[in-house]
Design a protein around this motif. Structure first.
Motif, short mmCIF file in Angstrom:
data_model
loop_
_atom_site.label_atom_id
_atom_site.label_comp_id
_atom_site.label_asym_id
_atom_site.label_seq_id
_atom_site.Cartn_x
_atom_site.Cartn_y
_atom_site.Cartn_z
N VAL A 1 -2.04 3.34 10.16
CA VAL A 1 -3.02 3.33 9.09
C VAL A 1 -2.30 3.38 7.74
N ALA A 2 -2.70 2.52 6.80
CA ALA A 2 -2.09 2.50 5.47
C ALA A 2 -3.18 2.42 4.41
N HIS A 3 -2.85 2.88 3.21
CA HIS A 3 -3.77 2.78 2.09
C HIS A 3 -3.00 2.43 0.82
N SER A 4 -3.63 1.61 -0.02
CA SER A 4 -3.03 1.23 -1.29
C SER A 4 -3.85 1.80 -2.44
N SER A 5 -3.16 2.26 -3.47
CA SER A 5 -3.84 2.82 -4.64
C SER A 5 -4.57 1.76 -5.44
N HIS A 6 -4.21 0.49 -5.20
CA HIS A 6 -4.83 -0.64 -5.89
C HIS A 6 -5.07 -1.77 -4.89
N MET A 7 -5.91 -2.72 -5.25
CA MET A 7 -6.15 -3.87 -4.40
C MET A 7 -4.88 -4.71 -4.31
N ILE A 8 -4.54 -5.14 -3.12
CA ILE A 8 -3.31 -5.90 -2.91
C ILE A 8 -3.61 -7.39 -2.82
N SER A 9 -2.58 -8.19 -2.93
CA SER A 9 -2.75 -9.64 -2.88
C SER A 9 -3.15 -10.07 -1.47
N LYS A 10 -3.77 -11.23 -1.36
CA LYS A 10 -4.15 -11.76 -0.05
C LYS A 10 -2.92 -12.00 0.82
N ALA A 11 -1.82 -12.40 0.17
CA ALA A 11 -0.58 -12.64 0.93
C ALA A 11 -0.10 -11.36 1.60
N ASP A 12 -0.09 -10.25 0.85
CA ASP A 12 0.34 -8.97 1.43
C ASP A 12 -0.67 -8.46 2.46
N GLU A 13 -1.94 -8.65 2.17
CA GLU A 13 -2.99 -8.22 3.11
C GLU A 13 -2.84 -8.93 4.45
N ASN A 14 -2.61 -10.25 4.40
CA ASN A 14 -2.47 -11.03 5.64
C ASN A 14 -1.21 -10.63 6.40
N ALA A 15 -0.11 -10.38 5.67
CA ALA A 15 1.14 -9.98 6.33
C ALA A 15 0.98 -8.63 7.01
N LEU A 16 0.31 -7.69 6.37
CA LEU A 16 0.07 -6.38 6.97
C LEU A 16 -0.78 -6.50 8.23
N LYS A 17 -1.78 -7.37 8.18
CA LYS A 17 -2.63 -7.59 9.36
C LYS A 17 -1.82 -8.16 10.51
N LYS A 18 -0.92 -9.08 10.20
CA LYS A 18 -0.08 -9.67 11.25
C LYS A 18 0.81 -8.63 11.91
N LEU A 19 1.19 -7.61 11.15
CA LEU A 19 2.01 -6.52 11.69
C LEU A 19 1.15 -5.52 12.46
N GLY A 20 -0.16 -5.69 12.42
CA GLY A 20 -1.06 -4.79 13.13
C GLY A 20 -1.35 -3.51 12.38
N ILE A 21 -1.13 -3.51 11.06
CA ILE A 21 -1.37 -2.32 10.23
C ILE A 21 -2.80 -2.35 9.70
N ASN A 22 -3.52 -1.26 9.87
CA ASN A 22 -4.89 -1.16 9.37
C ASN A 22 -4.86 -0.66 7.94
N VAL A 23 -5.04 -1.57 7.01
CA VAL A 23 -4.85 -1.23 5.59
C VAL A 23 -6.19 -1.18 4.86
N THR A 24 -6.31 -0.22 3.94
CA THR A 24 -7.44 -0.15 3.02
C THR A 24 -6.90 -0.04 1.61
N CYS A 25 -7.78 -0.30 0.64
CA CYS A 25 -7.37 -0.27 -0.77
C CYS A 25 -8.41 0.45 -1.61
N THR A 26 -7.95 1.21 -2.57
CA THR A 26 -8.84 1.73 -3.61
C THR A 26 -9.32 0.53 -4.43
N PRO A 27 -10.61 0.44 -4.73
CA PRO A 27 -11.14 -0.75 -5.42
C PRO A 27 -10.77 -0.81 -6.90
N GLU A 28 -9.49 -0.95 -7.17
CA GLU A 28 -8.98 -1.10 -8.53
C GLU A 28 -8.00 -2.25 -8.57
N PHE A 29 -8.18 -3.17 -9.52
CA PHE A 29 -7.22 -4.26 -9.67
C PHE A 29 -5.91 -3.70 -10.26
N PRO A 30 -4.77 -4.29 -9.87
CA PRO A 30 -3.49 -3.77 -10.36
C PRO A 30 -3.20 -4.10 -11.81
#
Length: 494
Positions: free
Chosen positions: A458-487
């Motif tokens: 399980v991972a969390h980001s303090s800000h919304m991440i790019s689609k590229a990073d989001e897709n890469a994390l999903k491919k690694l099987g990491i369940n990621v969430t983001c605080t709804p704030e643009f960087p």
């Protein structure tokens, strides 16, 4: 990782029930498949131990008796509807489904474009499929559907739909998502089968809500959170309670439509139908296979928080409404949990505050908390994953895994030649660099092999991440969430 769900028992019980249901209808059963054939990560998250590809593996065991029809709503093609967990359109997912299913040796007989009303993009999709040798059928809207039973069950209704040729006793009807016309396709086929004196039947394979868990069990509430945008509501099945005196959980749409479905099936079969309730229609043994209820409850609560953050980010991007957020907030209050109940949320926010930049946190399977921040070279996701594999491989934090001789030309290419507005290296770019270094650096090679340890974390980001990073994390099987704030304040963000 701890497991709270007995997947092998589930496969056995579910297979047995499907075969029993097929026997009820002279071995010609149209089985509406809810949820996902592949990559059912929601089920795996709320039922730890559930195999994400369990459904397709079950069908693989029955492949001699099974064929598959895939449905897609023409309106979903027209508006480029996105499958949120994969970030691809529904029509693209149909192509993915076809390829993946056939690689497992299962037979796909046809694709049905439902609710077709002359949509140009649906025509293009049909042409694309047919020119690759696929059988495609068109189902148009039926006037008076679903209330005018006389028209629906006639040659002007289901009879106007083309009959889909099937050869196997078990016909699985699936789709990339809800609202794709699976039930209508099943009922249309049963109408045609009965005109041919083939006594075919219908059943549903739905994993959620779990009918024999309490209404407010976190697993069932997690289903409500996952479908907040559809406004699905779990409810006690009144037909089941009245007929059998037993409590069963279903959801509002199935309960509301049951009298209509029952009347349609009764008229098609010219006799009282065997189903007395919407729960009767289902084939779902998941509730019998929970081995650790406390673990499952906790996992479901984490999933609800995850859905909250996902919905908040979708709202920020203009893809969701406040009603969906408010619904999940009500569920969270009901369970006595908040945003910070998410395991990685607090450490991510603290890391961001300390360094005054976007940051991420991840909980390793041994319980260790790892963090990473945005640097002048790496995104927070890239930093985080590198820190995690170092920890798993037992490599000191001050050792660089990727040589500057590799990073510098990558940065130059990105910034000066490709003129990328975001010069930071994404997670996928960093992993490519790590794999190059692994050819000459044993520590990089050792770290690369540790990426498998991140699956299910399980991972969390303090800000919304790019689609590229989001897709890469999903491919690694990491369940990621983001605080709804643009960087940043930039409006153009990818």
């Amino acid at each position: 990782m701890k497991t709270g769900f007995d997947n092998s028992s589930y496969m056995e019980k579910q297979t047995e029930q499907i075969l029993k249901r097929a026997e009820q209808f002279n071995h010609k059963l149209y089985l509406e498949f809810g949820g996902k054939l592949f990559d059912d990560y929601h089920a795996a998250r709320v039922l730890p131990g559930f195999n994400v590809n369990g459904k397709i593996l079950l069908l693989e065991k029955l492949k001699e008796k099974t064929e598959i029809i895939i449905c897609i709503n023409a309106a979903d093609i027209e508006r480029n509807k996105i499958r949120a967990d994969l970030g691809i359109t529904y029509d693209t997912d149909v192509l993915r489904l076809i390829d993946n299913v056939r690689k497992m040796g299962l037979y796909i007989s046809s694709i049905v474009i439902t609710r077709y009303n002359g949509q140009p993009s649906a025509d293009m999709f049909k042409n694309k499929l047919e020119r690759r040798g696929e059988k495609v059928y068109i189902h148009k809207p039926i006037i008076g559907y679903p209330t005018n039973i006389e028209t629906i069950v006639s040659d002007k209704g289901y009879g106007a739909n083309p009959y889909i040729e099937t050869t196997k006793p078990l016909v699985v009807v699936t789709a990339p998502g809800p609202g794709s016309g699976k039930m209508g396709t099943c009922l249309s086929q049963i109408y045609h089968e009965h005109k041919k004196n083939i006594k075919a039947g219908y059943a549903k394979f739905e994993t959620f809500p779990v009918w024999n868990l309490p209404l407010n069990h976190p697993v069932n509430l997690a289903y409500e959170a996952a479908t907040a945008d559809l406004n699905d509501i779990n409810a006690i099945d009144p037909f089941h309670l009245e007929t059998y005196g037993k409590t069963a959980v279903n959801y509002n749409r199935d309960i509301e439509v049951f009298p209509i479905v029952k009347n349609i099936l009764t008229k098609i079969m010219k006799r009282e139908h065997v189903y007395k309730s919407p729960t009767d229609m289902g084939v779902n043994m998941a509730g019998y296979c929970i081995a650790d209820d406390d673990l499952v409850r906790e996992a479901a609560k984490q999933e609800i928080v995850r859905r909250y953050f996902i919905t908040c980010c979708s709202y920020k991007e203009g893809r969701a409404e406040t009603g969906a957020i408010e619904k999940i907030e009500i569920i969270m209050k009901q369970l006595g949990i908040s945003q910070e109940y998410g395991l990685a949320v607090k450490p991510a926010l603290e890391k961001s505050k300390q360094n005054e930049c976007p940051a991420m946190a991840l909980i390793l399977n041994d319980g260790s908390i790892m963090t990473g921040k945005t640097t002048n070279v790496l995104t927070a996701a890239s930093s985080l994953v590198l820190n995690c594999v170092k920890k798993s491989a037992g490599i000191p934090d001050d050792i660089h895994l990727i040589s500057p001789a590799v990073l510098e030309p990558m940065l130059m290419l990105k910034e000066k030649i490709l003129q990328d507005k975001n010069p930071l290296l994404s997670l996928e770019e960093v992993l490519n660099a790590l794999s190059i270094c692994a050819a000459t650096n044993p520590l990089a090679e050792k770290s690369l092999l540790k990426l498998h340890d991140l699956q299910g974390c399980v991972a969390h980001s303090s800000h919304m991440i790019s689609k590229a990073d989001e897709n890469a994390l999903k491919k690694l099987g990491i369940n990621v969430t983001c605080t709804p704030e643009f960087p940043s304040d930039d409006l153009y963000y990818v």
